[in-house]
Design a protein around this motif. Structure first.
Motif, PDB file in Angstrom:
ATOM      1  N   ALA A 235       0.932  -1.174  -0.221  1.00 45.51           N
ATOM      2  CA  ALA A 235      -0.040   0.117  -0.035  1.00 45.51           C
ATOM      3  C   ALA A 235       1.113   1.067  -0.106  1.00 45.51           C
ATOM      4  O   ALA A 235       0.461   2.267  -0.516  1.00 45.51           O
ATOM      5  N   THR A 236       2.009   1.079   0.210  1.00 44.50           N
ATOM      6  CA  THR A 236       2.911   2.208   0.773  1.00 44.50           C
ATOM      7  C   THR A 236       3.625   2.799  -0.637  1.00 44.50           C
ATOM      8  O   THR A 236       3.826   3.833  -0.884  1.00 44.50           O
ATOM      9  N   ILE A 237       3.910   1.603  -1.427  1.00 43.59           N
ATOM     10  CA  ILE A 237       4.721   1.802  -2.679  1.00 43.59           C
ATOM     11  C   ILE A 237       3.684   1.883  -3.750  1.00 43.59           C
ATOM     12  O   ILE A 237       3.296   0.865  -4.141  1.00 43.59           O
ATOM     13  N   ALA A 238       4.090   2.977  -4.744  1.00 44.65           N
ATOM     14  CA  ALA A 238       3.461   2.903  -5.845  1.00 44.65           C
ATOM     15  C   ALA A 238       4.404   2.333  -7.247  1.00 44.65           C
ATOM     16  O   ALA A 238       5.438   2.382  -6.816  1.00 44.65           O
ATOM     17  N   GLY A 239       3.697   2.002  -8.035  1.00 47.35           N
ATOM     18  CA  GLY A 239       4.651   1.608  -9.421  1.00 47.35           C
ATOM     19  C   GLY A 239       5.176   0.265  -9.453  1.00 47.35           C
ATOM     20  O   GLY A 239       6.350   0.024  -9.501  1.00 47.35           O
ATOM     21  N   TRP A 240       4.555  -0.908  -8.831  1.00 48.08           N
ATOM     22  CA  TRP A 240       4.911  -2.081  -8.834  1.00 48.08           C
ATOM     23  C   TRP A 240       5.381  -2.720 -10.032  1.00 48.08           C
ATOM     24  O   TRP A 240       4.498  -2.312 -10.993  1.00 48.08           O
ATOM     25  N   LYS A 241       6.225  -3.522 -10.505  1.00 49.78           N
ATOM     26  CA  LYS A 241       6.583  -3.902 -11.767  1.00 49.78           C
ATOM     27  C   LYS A 241       6.393  -5.367 -12.004  1.00 49.78           C
ATOM     28  O   LYS A 241       6.635  -6.347 -10.915  1.00 49.78           O
ATOM     29  N   PRO A 242       6.264  -6.007 -12.987  1.00 46.39           N
ATOM     30  CA  PRO A 242       6.218  -7.371 -13.155  1.00 46.39           C
ATOM     31  C   PRO A 242       7.814  -7.694 -13.215  1.00 46.39           C
ATOM     32  O   PRO A 242       8.550  -6.894 -13.352  1.00 46.39           O
ATOM     33  N   VAL A 243       7.848  -9.095 -13.018  1.00 48.97           N
ATOM     34  CA  VAL A 243       9.491  -9.449 -12.962  1.00 48.97           C
ATOM     35  C   VAL A 243      10.356  -9.214 -14.309  1.00 48.97           C
ATOM     36  O   VAL A 243      11.348  -8.673 -14.172  1.00 48.97           O
ATOM     37  N   ALA A 244       9.621  -9.316 -15.573  1.00 41.81           N
ATOM     38  CA  ALA A 244      10.332  -8.991 -16.844  1.00 41.81           C
ATOM     39  C   ALA A 244      10.873  -7.431 -16.772  1.00 41.81           C
ATOM     40  O   ALA A 244      11.846  -7.316 -17.188  1.00 41.81           O
ATOM     41  N   ALA A 245      10.104  -6.547 -16.111  1.00 46.63           N
ATOM     42  CA  ALA A 245      10.492  -5.337 -15.991  1.00 46.63           C
ATOM     43  C   ALA A 245      11.204  -5.013 -15.178  1.00 46.63           C
ATOM     44  O   ALA A 245      12.424  -4.338 -15.149  1.00 46.63           O
ATOM     45  N   GLY A 246      11.272  -5.706 -14.214  1.00 49.68           N
ATOM     46  CA  GLY A 246      12.028  -5.850 -12.873  1.00 49.68           C
ATOM     47  C   GLY A 246      13.563  -6.073 -13.001  1.00 49.68           C
ATOM     48  O   GLY A 246      14.657  -5.382 -12.652  1.00 49.68           O
ATOM     49  N   ALA A 247      13.822  -7.032 -13.933  1.00 47.00           N
ATOM     50  CA  ALA A 247      14.996  -7.678 -14.264  1.00 47.00           C
ATOM     51  C   ALA A 247      15.699  -6.614 -15.272  1.00 47.00           C
ATOM     52  O   ALA A 247      16.917  -6.824 -15.817  1.00 47.00           O
ATOM     53  N   ALA A 248      14.828  -5.695 -15.995  1.00 45.49           N
ATOM     54  CA  ALA A 248      15.452  -5.014 -17.110  1.00 45.49           C
ATOM     55  C   ALA A 248      16.638  -4.073 -16.618  1.00 45.49           C
ATOM     56  O   ALA A 248      17.540  -3.977 -17.551  1.00 45.49           O
ATOM     57  N   THR A 249      16.559  -3.316 -15.643  1.00 51.72           N
ATOM     58  CA  THR A 249      17.758  -2.432 -15.328  1.00 51.72           C
ATOM     59  C   THR A 249      18.951  -3.035 -15.111  1.00 51.72           C
ATOM     60  O   THR A 249      19.937  -2.605 -15.580  1.00 51.72           O
ATOM     61  N   GLN A 250      18.976  -4.199 -14.379  1.00 50.81           N
ATOM     62  CA  GLN A 250      20.331  -4.854 -14.056  1.00 50.81           C
ATOM     63  C   GLN A 250      20.756  -5.469 -15.571  1.00 50.81           C
ATOM     64  O   GLN A 250      22.209  -5.486 -15.615  1.00 50.81           O
ATOM     65  N   VAL A 251      20.065  -5.826 -16.590  1.00 52.31           N
ATOM     66  CA  VAL A 251      20.308  -6.563 -17.866  1.00 52.31           C
ATOM     67  C   VAL A 251      20.891  -5.111 -18.547  1.00 52.31           C
ATOM     68  O   VAL A 251      22.029  -5.314 -19.120  1.00 52.31           O
ATOM     69  N   TRP A 252      20.312  -4.131 -18.548  1.00 50.52           N
ATOM     70  CA  TRP A 252      20.745  -2.995 -19.295  1.00 50.52           C
ATOM     71  C   TRP A 252      22.054  -2.531 -18.954  1.00 50.52           C
ATOM     72  O   TRP A 252      22.987  -2.059 -19.595  1.00 50.52           O
ATOM     73  N   ALA A 253      22.148  -2.483 -17.318  1.00 45.48           N
ATOM     74  CA  ALA A 253      23.466  -1.865 -16.797  1.00 45.48           C
ATOM     75  C   ALA A 253      24.792  -2.782 -17.301  1.00 45.48           C
ATOM     76  O   ALA A 253      25.811  -2.523 -17.415  1.00 45.48           O
ATOM     77  N   ALA A 254      24.209  -4.145 -17.443  1.00 43.14           N
ATOM     78  CA  ALA A 254      25.428  -5.014 -17.601  1.00 43.14           C
ATOM     79  C   ALA A 254      25.829  -5.120 -19.020  1.00 43.14           C
ATOM     80  O   ALA A 254      26.855  -5.356 -19.315  1.00 43.14           O
ATOM     81  N   THR A 255      24.784  -4.653 -19.879  1.00 43.63           N
ATOM     82  CA  THR A 255      25.238  -4.865 -21.419  1.00 43.63           C
ATOM     83  C   THR A 255      25.202  -3.547 -22.164  1.00 43.63           C
ATOM     84  O   THR A 255      25.604  -3.631 -23.434  1.00 43.63           O
ATOM     85  N   SER A 256      24.424  -2.487 -21.764  1.00 40.79           N
ATOM     86  CA  SER A 256      24.172  -1.398 -22.951  1.00 40.79           C
ATOM     87  C   SER A 256      25.303  -0.636 -23.435  1.00 40.79           C
ATOM     88  O   SER A 256      26.093  -0.222 -22.643  1.00 40.79           O
ATOM     89  N   PRO A 257      25.349  -0.476 -24.639  1.00 43.24           N
ATOM     90  CA  PRO A 257      26.290   0.169 -25.038  1.00 43.24           C
ATOM     91  C   PRO A 257      26.219   1.670 -24.707  1.00 43.24           C
ATOM     92  O   PRO A 257      27.239   2.604 -24.738  1.00 43.24           O
ATOM     93  N   GLN A 258      25.167   1.942 -24.172  1.00 37.49           N
ATOM     94  CA  GLN A 258      24.877   3.631 -23.841  1.00 37.49           C
ATOM     95  C   GLN A 258      25.789   3.887 -22.656  1.00 37.49           C
ATOM     96  O   GLN A 258      25.836   5.036 -22.505  1.00 37.49           O
ATOM     97  N   LEU A 259      26.138   2.929 -21.865  1.00 33.51           N
ATOM     98  CA  LEU A 259      26.874   3.204 -20.714  1.00 33.51           C
ATOM     99  C   LEU A 259      28.469   3.021 -20.864  1.00 33.51           C
ATOM    100  O   LEU A 259      28.912   3.103 -20.087  1.00 33.51           O
TER     101      LEU A 259
END
Length: 314
Positions: A235-259
């Motif tokens: 109830a306190t936290i807004a914007g809960w994510k499904p697992v597929a979106a939850g894993a996205a940031t760590q995958v992006w940080a590990a692989t993205s050429p943008q970084l």
């Protein structure tokens, strides 16, 4: 705070999935380690990386359970590892180093949250030990392979880091235990670990990032919480994510050429995060104490003293 700790315009966002951030990337020939890569966010991370062509090693405290969860995913192997046991970390690392392989991606995904007071090893508070010290030991032991592979190392933190900085006068909570303060300290430690590892490793081409995956309901991370506690948190936290979106940031940080060329940064929603507002709690952005370079160096020294491991010691 780093002058680079600001959004870069990644084009991704809160709803992006791990598969989406990998679209167009070929990870063939890349070797990844994903701790806890057989449940929740870790399983989705493993699936996405393997789907893009990477070979993924999943260190697991329960190898049989990991094998069962990962059945049907090609390019995955399982190894025994208990992050609460430094001897187990040594054994896993020595087995891997004996293979002579280089590491290209390391995602420190495994962790515990809001656990009852538990002591491991020589009396260490379990959340600090498992979430931080075990990963500190693992990365330092695997450093030869990480350095050869010019790897990216990702520490999975949380906006829970805003609950507490490092309690330098009582890191192990010997003077009264609070499970949420302990969690906050451990998540701050994850960010500070990435900040200092990046400072140490950048010259060798090794870069490190910390990430907040978002609030994810469908994982085992909340297993220590009662139904009432979980309902209140939901109830306190807004914007809960499904697992597929939850894993996205760590995958992006590990692989993205943008970084490319960047490191030592805290990311969320597949983007470099902005500094958090003063006094923010479980909010967006990163607290100043978690990206303070002096604090990061101090924590590295403490972690090296506690574990006896520092790959960068003279």
């Amino acid at each position: 705070m780093s002058m680079q700790q600001h959004k870069i315009g990644s084009g991704f966002g809160v709803d992006s999935t791990a598969e989406e951030v990998l679209r167009g990337l070929d990870l063939s020939g890349r070797l990844a380690i994903v701790t806890g890569g057989y449940s929740g966010l870790g399983l989705e991370t493993t699936r996405a990386l393997a789907g893009a062509g990477a070979r993924v090693i999943v260190p697991a405290r329960r190898p049989a359970a990991a094998q069962e969860a990962l059945a049907g995913i090609d390019g995955v192997e399982v190894g025994r590892l208990n992050l609460a046991d430094l001897e187990s970390v040594r054994e896993f690392s020595e087995r891997f180093l004996a293979s002579g392989r280089d590491l290209h991606l390391v995602i420190n995904n495994a962790g515990i949250m809001a656990s009852p007071e538990t002591r491991v090893g020589p009396g260490w508070e379990a959340q600090f030990a498992v979430n931080h010290l075990g990963h500190h030991a693992l990365v330092n032991r695997l450093w030869p392979a990480i350095e050869r592979g010019r790897a990216r190392v990702v520490a999975v933190s949380s906006n829970g880091h805003q609950l507490s900085g490092i309690r330098w006068d009582d890191v192990q909570f010997k003077r009264g235990y609070d499970k949420w303060q302990a969690y906050g300290q451990a998540k701050t430690a994850n960010v500070l670990f990435a900040v200092h590892l990046d400072a140490l490793g950048a010259a060798a081409g090794v870069r490190a990032f910390a990430v907040h995956p978002g609030a994810i309901a469908d994982t085992s991370l909340a297993r220590h919480m009662s139904d009432e506690e979980l309902a209140a948190l939901t109830a306190t936290i807004a914007g809960w994510k499904p697992v597929a979106a939850g894993a996205a940031t760590q995958v992006w940080a590990a692989t993205s050429p943008q970084l490319a060329g960047l490191g030592g940064l805290y990311c969320e929603d597949c983007e470099v995060a902005e500094p958090a507002a003063a006094g923010a709690t479980l909010s967006s952005g990163v607290a100043a104490w978690a990206v303070d370079r002096e604090e990061a160096a101090r924590l590295w020294r403490l972690s090296a003293d506690l574990t006896g491991l520092d790959a960068f010691a003279a």
